[in-house]
Design an enzyme around this catalytic site. Structure first.
Site, PDB file in Angstrom:
ATOM      1  N   HIS A  46      56.602   5.247  21.256  1.00 57.31           N
ATOM      2  CA  HIS A  46      54.808   5.390  21.672  1.00 57.31           C
ATOM      3  C   HIS A  46      54.883   6.669  22.532  1.00 57.31           C
ATOM      4  O   HIS A  46      53.807   7.639  22.570  1.00 57.31           O
ATOM      5  CB  HIS A  46      53.761   4.535  21.996  1.00 57.31           C
ATOM      6  CG  HIS A  46      52.712   4.318  21.671  1.00 57.31           C
ATOM      7  ND1 HIS A  46      52.159   4.262  20.806  1.00 57.31           N
ATOM      8  CD2 HIS A  46      52.229   3.804  22.562  1.00 57.31           C
ATOM      9  CE1 HIS A  46      50.666   4.102  20.704  1.00 57.31           C
ATOM     10  NE2 HIS A  46      50.745   3.862  21.545  1.00 57.31           N
TER      11      HIS A  46
ATOM     12  N   ASN B 146      45.747   4.528  25.490  1.00 58.14           N
ATOM     13  CA  ASN B 146      44.461   4.285  25.118  1.00 58.14           C
ATOM     14  C   ASN B 146      43.496   4.922  25.965  1.00 58.14           C
ATOM     15  O   ASN B 146      41.688   4.772  25.500  1.00 58.14           O
ATOM     16  CB  ASN B 146      44.250   2.680  25.554  1.00 58.14           C
ATOM     17  CG  ASN B 146      45.437   1.666  25.101  1.00 58.14           C
ATOM     18  OD1 ASN B 146      46.221   2.572  24.598  1.00 58.14           O
ATOM     19  ND2 ASN B 146      45.229   0.370  24.855  1.00 58.14           N
TER      20      ASN B 146
ATOM     21  N   ASP C 264      52.589   9.507  17.423  1.00 53.83           N
ATOM     22  CA  ASP C 264      53.384   8.724  16.900  1.00 53.83           C
ATOM     23  C   ASP C 264      52.916   7.895  15.734  1.00 53.83           C
ATOM     24  O   ASP C 264      51.585   7.528  15.252  1.00 53.83           O
ATOM     25  CB  ASP C 264      54.147   7.119  17.825  1.00 53.83           C
ATOM     26  CG  ASP C 264      53.085   6.630  18.461  1.00 53.83           C
ATOM     27  OD1 ASP C 264      52.783   4.876  17.646  1.00 53.83           O
ATOM     28  OD2 ASP C 264      52.256   7.181  19.250  1.00 53.83           O
TER      29      ASP C 264
ATOM     30  N   ASN D 168      44.912   3.978  18.895  1.00 54.78           N
ATOM     31  CA  ASN D 168      44.507   3.390  20.267  1.00 54.78           C
ATOM     32  C   ASN D 168      44.352   5.262  21.112  1.00 54.78           C
ATOM     33  O   ASN D 168      43.027   5.244  22.048  1.00 54.78           O
ATOM     34  CB  ASN D 168      44.511   2.542  21.127  1.00 54.78           C
ATOM     35  CG  ASN D 168      44.489   1.577  20.590  1.00 54.78           C
ATOM     36  OD1 ASN D 168      43.567   1.362  20.114  1.00 54.78           O
ATOM     37  ND2 ASN D 168      44.740   0.439  20.822  1.00 54.78           N
TER      38      ASN D 168
END
Length: 184
Positions: A20, A64, A89, A110
């Site tokens: 991530h 997020n 990513d 997200n």
């Protein structure tokens, strides 16, 4: 005119070298890891690449909420969405591959959902770095998992091309960068 290059990731040592955080990794590889200052709920620095000034941003809001950091920088510097590149990513791309997209949905990412919500638009470029998807792991554990040694070696090998793509975005245009990234 200021360009904005954003690398997505999560803050903290425990997230270093995770899938991530590939956006942070690309930023650090291209722009260096030093001289960042805290601003806009992120780490920022302004650099010159060729004749262009570039604001580099690594949001520190956790993935997020990335849009909260980016919207502050966009508003403060009045940055046009054509001058924004987000490095992220992407589980739908094979590991070792990458492409640039603009005017597209979040694809379930997200961080991108947060950015689209904050900007009120999908009209920005994304440099998507493929991390594949392991069907044997749930998504959260997979994206927060560390890269293997062989994955890190391939990522390092790809950095040369990724640097060229970023430099093309900065000094030419999103379309020229897209042509370079998507023609491989």
């Amino acid at each position: 005119m200021l360009k904005l290059i954003v690398g997505l990731g999560n803050p903290g040592k425990e997230y270093e070298n995770t899938r991530h955080n590939v956006g942070f990794m690309v930023i650090d590889s291209f722009f260096g890891e030093n001289d960042f200052q805290k601003k806009f709920d992120g780490l920022v620095k302004i650099v010159s690449i060729g004749k262009e000034k570039v604001l580099v941003l690594k949001p520190q809001t956790f993935m997020n909420l990335s849009g909260n950091s980016i919207i502050k920088a966009v508003k403060y510097y009045d940055i046009a969405l054509d001058d924004l590149l987000v490095i992220q990513d992407d589980m739908d791309l094979d590991f070792g591959t990458f492409k640039i997209k603009k005017n597209s949905s979040s694809g379930g990412h997200n961080g991108i959902k947060s950015i689209i919500g904050a900007l009120g638009s999908e009209s920005f470029a994304r440099l998507k770095i493929g991390i594949s998807h392991d069907i044997h792991h749930d998504t959260i554990h997979y994206v927060l998992g560390k890269f293997s040694k062989s994955e890190l070696q391939l990522l390092e090998k790809n950095m040369v091309e990724l640097h060229k793509i970023i430099e093309t975005f900065i000094n030419k245009s999103v379309d020229a960068a897209m042509q370079l990234a998507n023609s491989r």
